[in-house]
Design a protein around this motif. Structure first.
Motif, PDB file in Angstrom:
ATOM      1  N   ASP A 119      45.195  30.329  18.674  1.00 20.98           N
ATOM      2  CA  ASP A 119      45.930  29.516  19.809  1.00 20.98           C
ATOM      3  C   ASP A 119      45.999  31.095  20.553  1.00 20.98           C
ATOM      4  N   SER A 120      45.780  32.014  20.004  1.00 24.09           N
ATOM      5  CA  SER A 120      46.101  33.514  20.824  1.00 24.09           C
ATOM      6  C   SER A 120      45.017  33.662  22.028  1.00 24.09           C
ATOM      7  N   HIS A 121      45.620  34.366  22.996  1.00 23.22           N
ATOM      8  CA  HIS A 121      44.767  34.725  24.258  1.00 23.22           C
ATOM      9  C   HIS A 121      45.425  36.087  24.663  1.00 23.22           C
ATOM     10  N   THR A 122      44.515  36.684  25.385  1.00 24.32           N
ATOM     11  CA  THR A 122      44.904  38.124  25.806  1.00 24.32           C
ATOM     12  C   THR A 122      44.120  38.092  27.267  1.00 24.32           C
ATOM     13  N   TYR A 123      44.625  38.876  28.236  1.00 24.33           N
ATOM     14  CA  TYR A 123      44.020  39.176  29.374  1.00 24.33           C
ATOM     15  C   TYR A 123      43.606  40.578  29.595  1.00 24.33           C
ATOM     16  N   CYS A 124      42.416  40.877  30.148  1.00 22.34           N
ATOM     17  CA  CYS A 124      42.037  41.990  30.656  1.00 22.34           C
ATOM     18  C   CYS A 124      41.643  41.981  32.103  1.00 22.34           C
ATOM     19  N   PRO A 125      42.076  42.773  33.025  1.00 23.91           N
ATOM     20  CA  PRO A 125      41.773  42.433  34.342  1.00 23.91           C
ATOM     21  C   PRO A 125      40.297  42.927  34.771  1.00 23.91           C
ATOM     22  N   TYR A 126      39.630  43.610  33.647  1.00 19.21           N
ATOM     23  CA  TYR A 126      38.221  44.107  33.870  1.00 19.21           C
ATOM     24  C   TYR A 126      37.304  43.104  33.356  1.00 19.21           C
ATOM     25  N   LYS A 127      37.790  42.444  32.212  1.00 19.83           N
ATOM     26  CA  LYS A 127      36.772  41.710  31.553  1.00 19.83           C
ATOM     27  C   LYS A 127      37.140  40.011  31.496  1.00 19.83           C
ATOM     28  N   GLY A 128      38.322  39.641  31.762  1.00 20.94           N
ATOM     29  CA  GLY A 128      38.952  38.322  31.721  1.00 20.94           C
ATOM     30  C   GLY A 128      39.811  37.802  30.675  1.00 20.94           C
ATOM     31  N   GLU A 129      39.789  36.877  30.126  1.00 20.78           N
ATOM     32  CA  GLU A 129      40.638  36.048  29.215  1.00 20.78           C
ATOM     33  C   GLU A 129      39.692  35.996  27.714  1.00 20.78           C
ATOM     34  N   ALA A 130      40.616  36.575  26.574  1.00 16.92           N
ATOM     35  CA  ALA A 130      39.956  36.745  25.634  1.00 16.92           C
ATOM     36  C   ALA A 130      40.638  35.728  24.596  1.00 16.92           C
ATOM     37  N   MET A 135      50.127  31.076  36.967  1.00 20.59           N
ATOM     38  CA  MET A 135      50.266  32.666  37.229  1.00 20.59           C
ATOM     39  C   MET A 135      48.864  33.189  37.607  1.00 20.59           C
ATOM     40  N   SER A 136      49.054  33.925  38.867  1.00 21.97           N
ATOM     41  CA  SER A 136      47.794  34.678  39.279  1.00 21.97           C
ATOM     42  C   SER A 136      47.377  35.731  38.400  1.00 21.97           C
ATOM     43  N   ARG A 137      46.379  35.884  38.219  1.00 25.40           N
ATOM     44  CA  ARG A 137      45.756  37.117  37.505  1.00 25.40           C
ATOM     45  C   ARG A 137      44.689  38.021  38.210  1.00 25.40           C
ATOM     46  N   GLU A 138      45.139  39.398  38.388  1.00 20.84           N
ATOM     47  CA  GLU A 138      44.357  40.097  39.185  1.00 20.84           C
ATOM     48  C   GLU A 138      43.087  40.556  38.533  1.00 20.84           C
ATOM     49  N   MET A 139      41.961  40.370  39.283  1.00 17.51           N
ATOM     50  CA  MET A 139      40.448  40.848  38.799  1.00 17.51           C
ATOM     51  C   MET A 139      40.238  42.040  39.342  1.00 17.51           C
ATOM     52  N   ARG A 140      39.928  43.122  38.438  1.00 16.86           N
ATOM     53  CA  ARG A 140      39.293  44.555  38.854  1.00 16.86           C
ATOM     54  C   ARG A 140      38.005  44.708  38.582  1.00 16.86           C
ATOM     55  N   ILE A 141      37.326  45.661  39.448  1.00 17.33           N
ATOM     56  CA  ILE A 141      36.022  45.871  39.200  1.00 17.33           C
ATOM     57  C   ILE A 141      35.975  47.307  38.614  1.00 17.33           C
ATOM     58  N   PRO A 142      35.182  47.531  37.537  1.00 18.21           N
ATOM     59  CA  PRO A 142      34.738  48.709  37.024  1.00 18.21           C
ATOM     60  C   PRO A 142      34.215  49.591  38.155  1.00 18.21           C
ATOM     61  N   GLY A 143      34.846  50.592  38.132  1.00 24.90           N
ATOM     62  CA  GLY A 143      34.493  51.775  39.095  1.00 24.90           C
ATOM     63  C   GLY A 143      34.783  53.414  38.376  1.00 24.90           C
ATOM     64  N   PRO A 144      34.609  54.352  39.313  1.00 25.66           N
ATOM     65  CA  PRO A 144      34.844  55.784  38.994  1.00 25.66           C
ATOM     66  C   PRO A 144      36.277  55.999  38.159  1.00 25.66           C
ATOM     67  N   ASP A 145      37.231  55.250  38.475  1.00 25.47           N
ATOM     68  CA  ASP A 145      38.595  55.150  37.974  1.00 25.47           C
ATOM     69  C   ASP A 145      38.691  54.434  36.609  1.00 25.47           C
ATOM     70  N   HIS A 146      37.678  53.669  36.491  1.00 23.10           N
ATOM     71  CA  HIS A 146      38.034  52.794  35.124  1.00 23.10           C
ATOM     72  C   HIS A 146      36.401  52.239  34.752  1.00 23.10           C
ATOM     73  N   PRO A 147      35.722  53.260  34.430  1.00 18.72           N
ATOM     74  CA  PRO A 147      34.241  52.893  34.288  1.00 18.72           C
ATOM     75  C   PRO A 147      33.906  51.984  33.112  1.00 18.72           C
ATOM     76  N   ILE A 148      33.086  51.070  33.018  1.00 19.38           N
ATOM     77  CA  ILE A 148      32.555  50.574  31.765  1.00 19.38           C
ATOM     78  C   ILE A 148      31.146  50.314  31.796  1.00 19.38           C
ATOM     79  N   GLU A 149      30.363  50.524  30.913  1.00 17.31           N
ATOM     80  CA  GLU A 149      29.152  50.753  30.462  1.00 17.31           C
ATOM     81  C   GLU A 149      28.682  49.690  29.303  1.00 17.31           C
TER      82      GLU A 149
END
Length: 129
Positions: free
Chosen positions: A68-79, A1-15
């Motif tokens: 065994d739990s995992h989640t995915y965030c397109p801005y941070k990766g797999e947790a 399964m392909s996972r999209e990686m997103r880069i933080p920016g003005p529409d979704h800032p991460i500090e």
């Protein structure tokens, strides 16, 4: 399964910022101290509440059991997740970690975060030695 990686920016800032405050984490089931640090990192993401990531070295790791739990965030990766286990009870998936976070948030590697509904997080001024 392909996972999209997103880069933080003005529409979704991460500090991400170092947090010199004394941050304590106590289990809500009887006051067991889970973590205490002056080396936390605070991650502020879009409109979400800030999350304090605590160095794993400052956590009582005897209270953590990998799940065994995992989640995915397109801005941070797999947790990955840990249960918090105290003498009183086990709280499944109460702690998460991004072991190999994406480059934009690489500072959170080696740190864990806690769901605030399962612990009490206190923040106070760090006392200089």
């Amino acid at each position: 399964m392909s996972r999209e990686m997103r880069i933080p920016g003005p529409d979704h800032p991460i500090e991400i910022s170092k947090n010199p405050s004394l941050i304590g984490v106590v289990a809500q089931d009887g006051g067991k101290v889970v973590a205490k640090t002056t080396a936390a990192i605070t991650l502020s993401e879009a409109s979400y509440p800030p999350v304090h990531y605590i160095p794993l070295a400052d956590v009582d790791q005897t209270l953590l059991v990998r799940t065994d739990s995992h989640t995915y965030c397109p801005y941070k990766g797999e947790a990955s997740y840990y249960s918090l286990v105290t003498p009183e009870k086990e709280i499944a998936d109460a702690v998460w970690v991004y072991e190999e976070p994406y480059e934009a948030v690489k500072a959170i590697a080696g740190h864990v975060a806690f769901y605030p509904e399962h612990v009490q997080i206190t923040i106070s001024e760090a006392v200089a030695n």
